[in-house]
Design a protein around this motif. Structure first.
Motif, short mmCIF file in Angstrom:
data_model
loop_
_atom_site.label_atom_id
_atom_site.label_comp_id
_atom_site.label_asym_id
_atom_site.label_seq_id
_atom_site.Cartn_x
_atom_site.Cartn_y
_atom_site.Cartn_z
N THR A 215 -54.97 -39.50 -14.41
CA THR A 215 -56.10 -39.54 -13.49
C THR A 215 -57.38 -40.00 -14.17
O THR A 215 -58.13 -40.80 -13.62
N VAL A 216 -57.66 -39.47 -15.35
CA VAL A 216 -58.89 -39.81 -16.08
C VAL A 216 -58.51 -40.23 -17.49
O VAL A 216 -57.51 -39.75 -18.04
N PRO A 217 -59.29 -41.14 -18.10
CA PRO A 217 -59.00 -41.51 -19.49
C PRO A 217 -59.27 -40.34 -20.42
O PRO A 217 -60.39 -39.83 -20.51
N SER A 218 -58.24 -39.90 -21.10
CA SER A 218 -58.36 -38.69 -21.91
C SER A 218 -57.30 -38.69 -23.00
O SER A 218 -56.41 -39.54 -23.04
N ARG A 219 -57.41 -37.71 -23.88
CA ARG A 219 -56.39 -37.46 -24.88
C ARG A 219 -56.18 -35.95 -24.96
O ARG A 219 -57.08 -35.16 -24.62
N SER A 220 -54.99 -35.55 -25.41
CA SER A 220 -54.66 -34.13 -25.40
C SER A 220 -53.91 -33.75 -26.66
O SER A 220 -53.29 -34.59 -27.32
N LYS A 221 -53.99 -32.48 -26.98
CA LYS A 221 -53.20 -31.88 -28.05
C LYS A 221 -52.87 -30.46 -27.65
O LYS A 221 -53.58 -29.83 -26.86
N SER A 222 -51.78 -29.94 -28.20
CA SER A 222 -51.30 -28.62 -27.81
C SER A 222 -51.05 -27.76 -29.04
O SER A 222 -50.83 -28.27 -30.15
N SER A 223 -51.11 -26.46 -28.83
CA SER A 223 -50.81 -25.49 -29.87
C SER A 223 -50.27 -24.24 -29.20
O SER A 223 -50.43 -24.04 -27.99
N GLN A 224 -49.63 -23.40 -29.98
CA GLN A 224 -49.09 -22.16 -29.44
C GLN A 224 -49.23 -21.04 -30.47
O GLN A 224 -49.21 -21.29 -31.68
N ARG A 225 -49.37 -19.82 -29.96
CA ARG A 225 -49.58 -18.65 -30.80
C ARG A 225 -48.52 -17.61 -30.48
O ARG A 225 -48.26 -17.31 -29.31
N LEU A 226 -47.89 -17.08 -31.50
CA LEU A 226 -46.83 -16.09 -31.32
C LEU A 226 -47.46 -14.74 -30.97
O LEU A 226 -48.31 -14.23 -31.69
#
Length: 503
Positions: A215-226
């Protein structure tokens, strides 16, 4: 208990029961109903009582082993759930009919009337009707338990944009409402530079991230916590965080491209105006009408910033303007806009009307500007440009003034605006008067840009009287044909539960 003996009448003569000697119609068992009932009970082994678990918070029933489903009283779904409780016991008989017996809704009891058949002695088929009673016990589901424990979300999508204006967020909010992506959110929190969307599962959060990237020009990154780990069952409990950064460019921004990027876009000028932000950044060269689109990947490879923020807009008056015929394209030039008209104008600041200081500029707004009109723009001649690419440009290639949009009376526009938009229900840290001004800017952009309006649901405001749409002298307006009727359902018409279900 009602007993029906299904027999095959081979003759109309009667015979005697082998047990009690009562005259009966002939049947394969050669027994009357009373004696056969004393000998055989086809409902033996079928439980006459059961238990259903019900969550008061979300009003769902437990379907073992761990699924919670939404069922209304005496519905087909609830009937199937009750029958699954005794499915194993019904394998030895044939189920003919099943239905609910009315009980008080607050009695915590559900009664099910079942009709079964089974072949008994010497091929005789016995039919019996009996009642199974279910006790509804309260049990909090896992989702509601997390909410009560303040640990209700499994994934969060953090949307950020490092800019002072929220035009892109207002546009994004309308897209989310139109595509109904806010229904699965547990909570929406608004902070000073973005929004946080909380979800109960990682899959729902990933779906929102995919929607934002389209939908929009963007960038993403993900992380997770136990959060926790069960060593016996090898079960891990994670909380996932998705960070989405939208490009820091909004509509009506003046930007300076890098020489390499400007050359790759068809040798356009480095000083451009952003006319729209959708899935790409739409740029126009105000001196040639050359247009270009930059997607998110291209922007992050060749980033650029806005030269001004919206508060630096100044008001100019058009002293003289001349439409320019189409200029000859240079080598490798890209496409030009057909919706704009190139013009050369002499303008003067409204704050300097007592002087003779005027500015000359080229503008892409020649189709709407006339001598005497007020227009908003940026003064590049009397400002300090703190930009990496602008400081390396030849001063002769930097225009004195860049005109952005025609200025209208805002009070009059608000009074005549006979439409409205819906908003997301979210937690706000605090509202500011600047947010209201930015929201009004977004509404004006919708009135002026038809391409953006196609992606937004606009509703007619019944409180404002309808006026003619043929007013050519006033500011741009949205026609009635582009508006939707807002649906209101009262609880008096359908009842409380019906109204909630309909809305």
């Amino acid at each position: 208990t009602e007993l029906l003996l299904v027999t095959d009448f081979s003759s109309l003569c009667s015979s005697l029961c082998c047990q009690c000697g009562v005259p009966i119609p002939p049947n394969p068992a050669n027994m009357c109903v009373g004696c056969l009932r004393a000998q055989v009970d086809i409902t033996e082994g079928i439980p006459k009582q059961g238990t259903l678990h019900f969550c008061k918070q979300c009003e769902r029933y437990l379907q073992p082993p761990g699924t919670w489903i939404q069922c209304t009283l005496e519905s087909r779904e609830l009937l199937a759930l009750c029958l699954k409780k005794i499915k194993a016991s019904l394998s030895k008989v044939r189920l003919i009919d099943a239905g609910f017996i009315w009980t008080e809704p607050h009695s915590k009891r559900l009664k099910l009337k079942l009709t079964v058949q089974k072949e008994v002695i010497n091929g005789a088929v016995l039919q019996q009707v009996f009642v199974v009673e279910y006790i509804v016990q309260s049990q909090m589901c896992e989702d509601c338990h997390r909410i009560e424990a303040k640990d209700f979300w499994k994934a969060v999508v953090q949307v950020r944009q490092k800019t002072l204006h929220k035009k892109t967020f207002y546009y994004l909010e309308q897209l989310i409402l139109k595509h109904r992506l806010h229904q699965n959110t547990l909570r929406i929190k608004e902070i000073h530079d973005g929004l946080d969307f909380y979800y109960s599962s990682k899959q729902q959060a990933q779906k929102m991230v995919d929607f934002l990237q389209c939908t929009v020009p963007s960038r993403s990154k993900s992380s997770q916590r136990l959060i926790s780990h069960d060593i016996h069952s090898n079960v891990y409990n994670y909380k996932s965080t998705f960070s989405v950064e939208i490009v820091p460019i909004c509509k009506d921004n003046v930007v300076c491209l890098s020489p390499k990027l400007a050359q790759s876009l068809g040798n356009m000028s480095q000083i451009c105006v952003c006319i729209r932000v959708t899935s790409t950044i739409h740029l126009i060269d105000p001196s040639t009408l050359q247009i270009a689109e930059i997607d998110g990947n291209t922007y992050w490879r060749h980033p650029f910033n806005s030269l001004f923020h919206p508060k630096q807009l100044e008001e100019f008056i058009i002293m003289d303007i001349n439409r320019v015929q189409e200029k000859k394209k240079g080598a490798g030039a890209g496409a030009r806009s057909n919706k704009h008209t190139l013009a050369e104008a002499w303008v003067q600041k409204t704050s300097e009307l007592n002087t003779d200081h005027q500015y000359f500029c080229c503008t892409h707004l020649g189709h709407i500007l006339n001598p005497g009109d007020l227009v908003l723009g940026f003064d590049l001649a009397n400002c300090n440009l703190n930009d990496e690419f602008a400081n390396k440009m030849d001063p002769h290639n930097i225009p004195d003034v860049v005109l952005i949009k025609k200025s209208y009376d805002r009070t009059k526009r608000q009074r005549r605006r006979n439409w409205k938009l819906k908003e997301l229900e979210r937690d706000r840290e605090g509202t500011d008067t600047d947010d209201e001004r930015q929201y009004q800017d977004f509404l004006e952009d919708l009135e002026e840009d038809e391409a953006i309006r196609k992606n937004v649901n606009i509703y007619r405001n019944a409180d404002i009287p309808v006026e003619s749409d043929t007013d050519d002298d006033g500011p741009p307006r949205i026609s009635l044909a582009e508006m939707l009727e807002d649906l209101h359902i009262s609880e008096d018409a359908t009842g409380g539960e019906g109204a909630n279900m309909m809305t």
